[in-house]
Design a protein around this motif. Structure first.
Motif, PDB file in Angstrom:
ATOM      1  N   TYR B  30       0.809  -1.208   0.000  1.00 30.28           N
ATOM      2  CA  TYR B  30       0.000   0.000   0.000  1.00 30.28           C
ATOM      3  C   TYR B  30       0.842   1.259   0.000  1.00 30.28           C
ATOM      4  CZ  TYR B  30      -3.320  -3.575   1.289  1.00 30.28           C
ATOM      5  OH  TYR B  30      -4.068  -4.717   1.297  1.00 30.28           O
ATOM      6  N   ASN B  32       2.302   4.580   1.433  1.00 26.78           N
ATOM      7  CA  ASN B  32       2.785   4.933   2.765  1.00 26.78           C
ATOM      8  C   ASN B  32       2.923   3.731   3.689  1.00 26.78           C
ATOM      9  OD1 ASN B  32       3.767   6.584   4.731  1.00 26.78           O
ATOM     10  ND2 ASN B  32       1.756   7.237   5.471  1.00 26.78           N
ATOM     11  N   GLU B  33       3.588   2.709   3.185  1.00 28.76           N
ATOM     12  CA  GLU B  33       3.892   1.596   4.074  1.00 28.76           C
ATOM     13  C   GLU B  33       5.245   0.990   3.737  1.00 28.76           C
ATOM     14  OE1 GLU B  33       1.698  -2.021   4.472  1.00 28.76           O
ATOM     15  OE2 GLU B  33       1.970  -2.617   2.384  1.00 28.76           O
ATOM     16  N   LEU B  35       6.798  -2.549   3.515  1.00 27.43           N
ATOM     17  CA  LEU B  35       6.481  -3.974   3.476  1.00 27.43           C
ATOM     18  C   LEU B  35       7.794  -4.745   3.465  1.00 27.43           C
ATOM     19  CD1 LEU B  35       4.538  -6.390   3.043  1.00 27.43           C
ATOM     20  CD2 LEU B  35       4.778  -5.995   0.582  1.00 27.43           C
ATOM     21  N   ARG B 203       8.803   8.244   4.897  1.00 25.36           N
ATOM     22  CA  ARG B 203       7.715   8.945   5.596  1.00 25.36           C
ATOM     23  C   ARG B 203       7.432  10.292   4.974  1.00 25.36           C
ATOM     24  NH1 ARG B 203       9.331   7.046  11.651  1.00 25.36           N
ATOM     25  NH2 ARG B 203       8.566   4.944  11.360  1.00 25.36           N
ATOM     26  N   ARG B 206       5.732   9.566   1.670  1.00 25.16           N
ATOM     27  CA  ARG B 206       4.544   8.729   1.859  1.00 25.16           C
ATOM     28  C   ARG B 206       4.380   7.721   0.723  1.00 25.16           C
ATOM     29  NH1 ARG B 206       1.442  10.446   5.801  1.00 25.16           N
ATOM     30  NH2 ARG B 206      -0.437   9.481   4.981  1.00 25.16           N
ATOM     31  N   THR B 208       5.794   3.787  -1.062  1.00 27.17           N
ATOM     32  CA  THR B 208       5.843   2.394  -0.632  1.00 27.17           C
ATOM     33  C   THR B 208       7.287   1.918  -0.655  1.00 27.17           C
ATOM     34  OG1 THR B 208       3.741   2.085  -1.735  1.00 27.17           O
ATOM     35  CG2 THR B 208       4.955   0.091  -1.163  1.00 27.17           C
ATOM     36  N   THR B 223       9.740  -2.518   9.545  1.00 26.53           N
ATOM     37  CA  THR B 223       8.643  -2.743   8.600  1.00 26.53           C
ATOM     38  C   THR B 223       7.268  -2.637   9.273  1.00 26.53           C
ATOM     39  OG1 THR B 223       8.726  -5.153   8.935  1.00 26.53           O
ATOM     40  CG2 THR B 223      10.077  -4.241   7.176  1.00 26.53           C
ATOM     41  N   ASP B 224       6.270  -2.229   8.474  1.00 24.57           N
ATOM     42  CA  ASP B 224       4.901  -2.179   8.980  1.00 24.57           C
ATOM     43  C   ASP B 224       4.246  -3.547   8.866  1.00 24.57           C
ATOM     44  OD1 ASP B 224       5.019   0.607   9.413  1.00 24.57           O
ATOM     45  OD2 ASP B 224       4.774   0.916   7.258  1.00 24.57           O
ATOM     46  N   ARG B 225       4.440  -4.154   7.691  1.00 22.46           N
ATOM     47  CA  ARG B 225       3.933  -5.514   7.508  1.00 22.46           C
ATOM     48  C   ARG B 225       5.092  -6.364   7.041  1.00 22.46           C
ATOM     49  NH1 ARG B 225      -0.214  -6.717   3.610  1.00 22.46           N
ATOM     50  NH2 ARG B 225       0.731  -5.082   2.344  1.00 22.46           N
ATOM     51  N   ARG B 239       0.753  -7.879   9.979  1.00 24.64           N
ATOM     52  CA  ARG B 239       1.408  -6.751  10.615  1.00 24.64           C
ATOM     53  C   ARG B 239       2.628  -7.243  11.374  1.00 24.64           C
ATOM     54  NH1 ARG B 239      -1.856  -4.906  14.339  1.00 24.64           N
ATOM     55  NH2 ARG B 239      -0.096  -3.678  15.077  1.00 24.64           N
TER      56      ARG B 239
END
Ligand SMILES: Nc1ncnc2c1ncn2[C@@H]1O[C@H](COP(=O)(O)OP(=O)(O)O)[C@@H](O)[C@H]1O
Ligand SMILES: Nc1ncnc2c1ncn2[C@@H]1O[C@H](COP(=O)(O)OP(=O)(O)O)[C@@H](O)[C@H]1O
Ligand code: SF4
Ligand SMILES: [Mg+2]
Ligand SMILES: [Mg+2]
Lengths: 336, 322
Positions: B30, B32-33, B35, B203, B206, B208, B223-225, B239
């Protein structure tokens, strides 16, 4: 020569210094700089840790007698190893063995690995009867989780990295060494397989009383298996002591920075780890710096740090090379 | 990406085989993430990234599947374009790629500023003088010393070269950044600094960031996910906190539990066995030869990826509805 004599250290390094004349900076520099270490003669695991280029492998080669230091001495059970000749040298080679990072580089790809084990037993251990040799090899292979059937007839490429490293450890064990120097022995392996080899070291230490010098840049695995740790920075040992103390209450600012920077497999430490740090662009100058080599990056550096190399001071049984711990009038760590 | 199958068609005089390195991977990343993609070496992480980037050259081939990138003006299928089109239309601008061992990709005969100038000329039409000025300004913003731009690559340390490569990859503000083991060869202090820069920039833009590394510590910090790959397949995704706290797949659990930690001397067990040869992967669940819970079904049928908790997926028969 068997039996652990009380009193005499297993290994002692006194002011060991190695100068290279054409390092990466094109002039003379001290790849190993005035290193003092004492390792008692009982089954211990000592880690030598530090970033790449800090001099760990050079120090290992000095202890193995491969490199001769420009200054200082290495005493193994009281004998200066760089002066050993003839029978004494053979004795030293039986007592101190090495395991290196890349097992595939330690074995000729065109030769069956059994051949190496056989020759070691025949020529160095001195067993000559075939059946006895095989029985002995099998016994030693079992101590690393393999056996003769799994190994006989195979070429190096028929093993995985982890298996071949076990064979390399078995080969080192054949001479019943009192000390094994393992230079980054698990760095080539996947993280999930590393503890398997480290567990072998632990078991050998317990069952055979072998001591280890474990060289690594990975402090988590160091913590897992060692009793003692020496942290190297640009050729100097900047902190040396019991691992519990050094890694839970680090004294030297470099050890502190190092510990804070380790990415641990625990997301709860994230916010702390993300606190911004500054990187310098001056790495190259540090090997030849006049004072403390860490001064340009040290948050506590004073003028003196840039001018004079810090003495080695003992704080609670930990030797640390840092001006912060120097008390005026106190005697720096005695040089023996 | 959607059900992508890709691998290496290798033909030599003696033999011919296919390495099934990316086998039916479906993934969404997604805006702003960050992975993460984790897994042992050889499980297909780098291959997956090359396919996402569309850097597909023999022996690497993609047998089927799509890789869709949202450009802001609708999405495009990277794999439907030819290499030249990818190069001019989407690379750098929409997707950029930091390959494994990237610090060795800098051309040794040209100065750092010329590396920047080339990208800026191609994608922003800047002339040389302008480009040099922009480059010098830009690198200081990223916290690099200004005179780095005047150096030749060999004059810089490995860490500094890696920072330059990352700066280059980010200069066009791409929507998707692919980073393959960006700090693996560096010491931990330098690693921390570099990864901090990478995430700050993510950040800010924003965008990926898809971060590939075998180092679970780095995933935990960044990492976020996280997606766990095993032998060419995604076996778990969720997550990051959740995956570390409650890993579902037996492989993920063993992966996390095998790692020694500071301050903890409890005996740990490493994984048994070794990953399969991707020229002939095992049938059914590819993890079954090393799994302590294997059943007959695991040996025969491939487990589907199912959502066990919201956003937390796993491909293992222990969790699939029978
Ligand atoms: N034979 C050699 N000749 C010249 N320089 C060397 C030699 N071996 C190592 N060096 C240099 O000495 C320093 C320490 O190297 P090394 O002991 O291999 O470090 P580490 O094992 O900690 O990575 C490095 O700068 C390295 O380039
Ligand atoms: N050029 C190539 N030709 C043939 N096989 C390859 C090639 N590159 C990688 N492979 C194989 O593809 C599989 C996945 O490799 P890779 O994507 O590099 O894994 P990772 O990045 O997770 O370590 C491995 O089995 C590897 O040996
Ligand atoms: S599907 Fe079966 S073999 Fe695969 S991980 Fe789950 S339990 Fe183990
Ligand atoms: Mg080394
Ligand atoms: Mg890779």
């Amino acid at each position: 020569m068997a039996g652990h004599e009380a009193g005499k250290p297993l290994l002692e390094l006194r002011g060991v210094t190695k100068i290279f004349r054409y390092g990466m900076f094109g002039f003379r520099f001290r790849a190993v700089d005035d290193v003092n270490l004492v390792m008692e003669d009982r089954p211990l695991i000592l880690t030598i840790a530090g970033e790449s280029g800090s001099g760990k492998s050079t120090l290992a080669k000095i202890i193995l007698g491969i490199h001769k230091p420009e200054y200082g001495q290495v005493l193994y059970r009281g004998r200066d190893i760089h002066r050993l000749r003839g029978r004494e040298l053979l004795w030293f080679r039986k007592e101190v063995q090495a395991v290196f990072q890349d097992p595939f580089a330690s074995f000729n790809p065109l030769k069956r690995v059994y051949g190496y084990l056989y020759e070691t037993v025949k020529n160095i251990v001195g067993i000559s009867e075939r059946a006895k040799i095989d029985a002995y090899i099998d016994e030693v292979l079992r101590s690393v989780g393999l056996n003769l059937d799994k190994v006989k007839g195979k070429y190096p490429h028929e093993f995985s990295g982890g298996e071949l490293q076990r064979v390399a450890i078995a080969r080192a064990l054949l001479t019943r060494p009192r000390l094994i120097i393992a230079d980054e022995p698990v760095s080539m392996l996947d993280a999930s397989l590393r503890v398997n080899i480290l567990n072998v070291f632990k078991r050998i230490r317990e069952e055979m009383g072998t001591s280890f010098i474990y060289i690594t840049h990975d402090l988590a695995t160091a913590y897992y298996i060692s009793d003692l740790i020496a942290i190297m920075y640009r050729g100097s040992v900047i902190e040396y002591g019991p691992i519990e103390r050094v890694l839970t209450k680090p004294l030297h600012p470099y050890t502190q920075t190092l510990l804070e920077s380790i990415p641990e497999p625990d997301p709860r430490r994230r916010s702390e780890w993300l606190k911004p740090i500054k990187l310098s662009g001056i790495e190259e100058k540090e090997f030849v710096a006049k004072g403390c080599k860490f001064a340009p990056r040290c948050p506590y550096a004073t003028k003196r740090c840039f001018e004079e190399p810090p003495p080695e001071v003992v704080v609670n049984g930990v030797r640390v090379r840092c001006w912060l711990y120097y008390v005026k009038g106190s005697s720096p760590a005695e040089k023996r | 990406m959607d059900r992508v199958y890709g691998g290496y068609e290798v033909k030599t005089y003696e033999e011919q085989f296919y390495v099934d390195a990316v086998s039916g991977v479906t993934l969404e990343a997604y805006e702003n993430e960050v992975l993460g993609i984790a897994g042992e070496s050889g499980c297909g992480k780098s291959t997956l990234l090359k396919i996402i980037y569309g850097y597909v050259k023999p022996p690497l081939t993609v047998r089927s599947g799509r890789v869709l990138v949202d450009t802001g003006k609708g999405s495009i299928d990277v794999l439907s374009m030819d290499l030249e089109e990818r190069r001019s239309r989407i690379w750098w601008r929409y997707i950029s790629y930091i390959p494994q061992n990237a610090m060795n990709v800098l051309n040794p005969t040209s100065r750092i500023r010329d590396h920047f100038a080339e990208v800026l000329r191609l994608h922003q039409g800047l002339d040389r003088e302008e480009a040099y000025r922009v480059a010098a300004e830009y690198v200081t913003q990223l916290g690099l010393p200004r005179d780095v731009v005047n150096a030749f690559p060999h004059q810089l340390s490995g860490g500094m070269r890696q920072r330059v490569v990352i700066a280059l990859a980010l200069i066009m503000k791409p929507r998707v950044v692919l980073a393959d083991e960006p700090t693996t060869a560096l010491d931990v202090v330098v690693q921390r600094g570099i990864l901090q820069t990478l995430i700050e920039r993510q950040r800010e833009l924003r965008n990926t960031l898809i971060l590939v590394t075998h180092d679970m510590g780095v995933h935990a910090m960044l990492t976020d996910r996280i997606a766990i790959m095993y032998a060419g397949k995604i076996v778990e995704i969720g997550r990051t906190e959740e995956v570390f706290e409650k890993p579902l797949h037996p492989y993920t659990r063993m992966l996390i539990e095998s790692l020694p930690r500071l301050g903890d001397k409890r005996v740990r067990k490493g994984l048994a066995g070794q990953p399969p040869d991707l020229r002939s992967p095992p049938p059914g669940c590819r993890f079954h030869p090393r799994c302590p819970y294997t059943t007959d079904r695991c040996r025969r049928e491939e487990p589907p990826l199912v959502e066990v908790e919201k956003g937390h997926w796993v491909a293992c028969w222990l969790y699939a509805k029978k």
